[in-house]
Design an enzyme around this catalytic site. Sequence first.
Site, PDB file in Angstrom:
ATOM      1  N   GLU A   1       0.828  -1.194   0.000  1.00  0.00           N
ATOM      2  CA  GLU A   1       0.000   0.000   0.000  1.00  0.00           C
ATOM      3  C   GLU A   1       0.868   1.252   0.000  1.00  0.00           C
ATOM      4  O   GLU A   1       1.956   1.269   0.580  1.00  0.00           O
ATOM      5  CB  GLU A   1      -0.921   0.010   1.226  1.00  0.00           C
ATOM      6  CG  GLU A   1      -1.941  -1.109   1.212  1.00  0.00           C
ATOM      7  CD  GLU A   1      -2.813  -1.132   2.453  1.00  0.00           C
ATOM      8  OE1 GLU A   1      -3.961  -1.584   2.334  1.00  0.00           O
ATOM      9  OE2 GLU A   1      -2.350  -0.705   3.530  1.00  0.00           O
TER      10      GLU A   1
ATOM     11  N   CYS B   1       3.550   8.666   0.436  1.00  0.00           N
ATOM     12  CA  CYS B   1       4.202   7.793   1.415  1.00  0.00           C
ATOM     13  C   CYS B   1       4.286   6.421   0.779  1.00  0.00           C
ATOM     14  O   CYS B   1       3.259   5.805   0.473  1.00  0.00           O
ATOM     15  CB  CYS B   1       3.382   7.755   2.696  1.00  0.00           C
ATOM     16  SG  CYS B   1       4.021   6.606   3.943  1.00  0.00           S
TER      17      CYS B   1
ATOM     18  N   CYS C   1       6.908  -6.317   7.205  1.00  0.00           N
ATOM     19  CA  CYS C   1       7.992  -5.734   8.006  1.00  0.00           C
ATOM     20  C   CYS C   1       8.352  -6.709   9.120  1.00  0.00           C
ATOM     21  O   CYS C   1       7.475  -7.384   9.675  1.00  0.00           O
ATOM     22  CB  CYS C   1       7.532  -4.400   8.601  1.00  0.00           C
ATOM     23  SG  CYS C   1       8.802  -3.529   9.559  1.00  0.00           S
TER      24      CYS C   1
ATOM     25  N   CYS D   1       7.035  -3.663  15.695  1.00  0.00           N
ATOM     26  CA  CYS D   1       6.500  -2.589  16.540  1.00  0.00           C
ATOM     27  C   CYS D   1       5.071  -2.922  16.957  1.00  0.00           C
ATOM     28  O   CYS D   1       4.237  -3.276  16.123  1.00  0.00           O
ATOM     29  CB  CYS D   1       6.560  -1.254  15.808  1.00  0.00           C
ATOM     30  SG  CYS D   1       8.251  -0.732  15.419  1.00  0.00           S
TER      31      CYS D   1
ATOM     32  N   CYS E   1       1.810  -1.282  15.190  1.00  0.00           N
ATOM     33  CA  CYS E   1       1.852  -1.088  13.738  1.00  0.00           C
ATOM     34  C   CYS E   1       1.278  -2.291  12.998  1.00  0.00           C
ATOM     35  O   CYS E   1       1.656  -3.444  13.264  1.00  0.00           O
ATOM     36  CB  CYS E   1       3.297  -0.846  13.295  1.00  0.00           C
ATOM     37  SG  CYS E   1       3.458  -0.483  11.532  1.00  0.00           S
TER      38      CYS E   1
ATOM     39  N   GLY F   1       7.356  -1.624   5.965  1.00  0.00           N
ATOM     40  CA  GLY F   1       8.768  -1.969   5.903  1.00  0.00           C
ATOM     41  C   GLY F   1       9.673  -0.989   6.621  1.00  0.00           C
ATOM     42  O   GLY F   1       9.283   0.137   6.924  1.00  0.00           O
ATOM     43  N   GLU F   2      10.871  -1.440   6.901  1.00  0.00           N
ATOM     44  CA  GLU F   2      11.939  -0.625   7.493  1.00  0.00           C
ATOM     45  C   GLU F   2      12.944  -0.310   6.391  1.00  0.00           C
ATOM     46  O   GLU F   2      13.678  -1.182   5.923  1.00  0.00           O
ATOM     47  CB  GLU F   2      12.606  -1.391   8.633  1.00  0.00           C
ATOM     48  CG  GLU F   2      13.975  -0.899   9.061  1.00  0.00           C
ATOM     49  CD  GLU F   2      14.002   0.561   9.489  1.00  0.00           C
ATOM     50  OE1 GLU F   2      14.879   1.306   8.976  1.00  0.00           O
ATOM     51  OE2 GLU F   2      13.159   0.953  10.333  1.00  0.00           O
TER      52      GLU F   2
ATOM     53  N   SER G   1      12.322   7.208   6.870  1.00  0.00           N
ATOM     54  CA  SER G   1      11.991   6.839   8.248  1.00  0.00           C
ATOM     55  C   SER G   1      12.754   5.597   8.671  1.00  0.00           C
ATOM     56  O   SER G   1      13.019   4.707   7.866  1.00  0.00           O
ATOM     57  CB  SER G   1      10.485   6.581   8.351  1.00  0.00           C
ATOM     58  OG  SER G   1      10.143   6.098   9.630  1.00  0.00           O
TER      59      SER G   1
ATOM     60  N   SER H   1      11.776   6.839  14.310  1.00  0.00           N
ATOM     61  CA  SER H   1      10.612   6.401  15.085  1.00  0.00           C
ATOM     62  C   SER H   1      11.086   6.128  16.510  1.00  0.00           C
ATOM     63  O   SER H   1      11.680   5.085  16.791  1.00  0.00           O
ATOM     64  CB  SER H   1      10.024   5.135  14.458  1.00  0.00           C
ATOM     65  OG  SER H   1       9.504   5.412  13.170  1.00  0.00           O
ATOM     66  N   LEU H   2      10.827   7.082  17.401  1.00  0.00           N
ATOM     67  CA  LEU H   2      11.339   6.998  18.766  1.00  0.00           C
ATOM     68  C   LEU H   2      10.290   6.391  19.696  1.00  0.00           C
ATOM     69  O   LEU H   2      10.524   5.371  20.337  1.00  0.00           O
ATOM     70  CB  LEU H   2      11.754   8.388  19.248  1.00  0.00           C
ATOM     71  CG  LEU H   2      12.439   8.480  20.603  1.00  0.00           C
ATOM     72  CD1 LEU H   2      13.731   7.662  20.616  1.00  0.00           C
ATOM     73  CD2 LEU H   2      12.729   9.938  20.961  1.00  0.00           C
ATOM     74  N   HIS H   3       9.145   7.045  19.837  1.00  0.00           N
ATOM     75  CA  HIS H   3       7.934   6.534  20.482  1.00  0.00           C
ATOM     76  C   HIS H   3       8.034   6.319  21.981  1.00  0.00           C
ATOM     77  O   HIS H   3       7.061   5.881  22.606  1.00  0.00           O
ATOM     78  CB  HIS H   3       7.465   5.240  19.816  1.00  0.00           C
ATOM     79  CG  HIS H   3       7.259   5.360  18.337  1.00  0.00           C
ATOM     80  ND1 HIS H   3       6.541   6.390  17.784  1.00  0.00           N
ATOM     81  CD2 HIS H   3       7.706   4.589  17.306  1.00  0.00           C
ATOM     82  CE1 HIS H   3       6.529   6.247  16.458  1.00  0.00           C
ATOM     83  NE2 HIS H   3       7.236   5.174  16.154  1.00  0.00           N
TER      84      HIS H   3
ATOM     85  N   ASN I   1      -2.837   5.299  15.995  1.00  0.00           N
ATOM     86  CA  ASN I   1      -4.022   5.000  15.199  1.00  0.00           C
ATOM     87  C   ASN I   1      -4.521   3.587  15.479  1.00  0.00           C
ATOM     88  O   ASN I   1      -3.732   2.686  15.777  1.00  0.00           O
ATOM     89  CB  ASN I   1      -3.694   5.169  13.714  1.00  0.00           C
ATOM     90  CG  ASN I   1      -3.514   6.630  13.349  1.00  0.00           C
ATOM     91  OD1 ASN I   1      -4.438   7.426  13.481  1.00  0.00           O
ATOM     92  ND2 ASN I   1      -2.315   6.997  12.921  1.00  0.00           N
TER      93      ASN I   1
ATOM     94  N   CYS J   1      -0.651   6.758   9.871  1.00  0.00           N
ATOM     95  CA  CYS J   1       0.592   6.166  10.359  1.00  0.00           C
ATOM     96  C   CYS J   1       0.320   4.886  11.138  1.00  0.00           C
ATOM     97  O   CYS J   1      -0.527   4.864  12.038  1.00  0.00           O
ATOM     98  CB  CYS J   1       1.307   7.185  11.243  1.00  0.00           C
ATOM     99  SG  CYS J   1       2.908   6.636  11.845  1.00  0.00           S
TER     100      CYS J   1
END
Length: 371
Positions: free
Chosen positions: A106, A119, A126, A130, A133, A173-174, A205, A228-230, A304, A347
């Site tokens: 996507e 994006c 992935c 996470c 996600c 993906g990373e 990212s 991506s810290l979070h 989300n 996201c």
Amino acid sequence: MEEYSTDQEQKKEDGKRDLLSMYPAELEAFLTEISEKKFRARQIYDWLHVQHATSISQMTNLSKLLREKLESLACIDEPEPVEVLTSRLDGTKKYLFRMKDGNVIESVLMRYSYGLSVCISSQVGCSMGCRFCASTIGGRIRNLTASEMLGQVLQISRLEGERISHVVIMGSGEPLDNYDNLVRFLRIIGDPDGERLSLRDITVSTCGIVPNIYRLAEEGLPVTLALSLHASGQKERETLMPIAKKYEIHAVIDAVKAYFEKTKRRITFEYSCVRGANTSTADADRLAGLLKGLNCHVNLIPVNPVREREFTQPDRGEIEAFRRMLEKKGIHVTIRRELGRDISASCGQLRRSYLKDHGDILPDRCRIKTK
């Protein structure tokens, strides 16, 4: 375009060469290999990256015999757009692309005052795991090639009838786990003799693959890095992001500091706000201390909803209070707009396929008509 060495072999499983992923010198070598003149490489490159041909048959300044030879030996490996959803809330569009091997990904199109931003995905699925996600559910199937990444941009541009001005590599993906293909994509899309997209308008990212952050800093590619810290501490980050067990939070911060020192590009920190997990006063204090002295921007993202996950976002007042606490400590902060949430395009919501049996496709979805 300058030429760069790589260990990646631009050849598909069916033996055909992937023209769209090739640098000019690689095209020249390929033409020489098949007993054709090297100058044809420049013509082919122009058809691919300036005129954006979708088939070898369109390359009319090549002889019919050469076109037939190329069609037997090579391909233009773009993904096929098969479906699009449009948000009723804000006009954001989510595209479903199918690869030649049947895998799907996507991508998301967002319209801003400064132009169109897409994006894109860098992998099918992935492996980072996470917790909040959707992209990581089911793990990683494979990396995308440079042409499959570029093809997402080109196909959306064609369908919209407009040039894409900004690219964010923040879909499934990373990106730094697909390092060689990522760098190849960046060099091709940023080539002033080809696609001509400013690398300063591209954001990469990462969840924090430390060795490859240092590698990317040395590539001479002035892209924006978004980490991506979070979370504000090591234990808290490990709870949300398994990769944190491999790359400790201070080692990650040291790597992005080195990236800034080398590129002078301000660092973006993505911070998903999760109810009861990371928006307390203590979190604000730790986060401000962690980022002290770094030229950066923190992007607060209300987490989300993902069908398989139980994480929920704090109420708006709690997120605003967290933003104010950070600003008082000298941190530049914004709260991200939740674009495309009604079509699962926000996201953390992108997948390697739509969950049609779970209602993720709207009844009035639009099927893309392709030739």
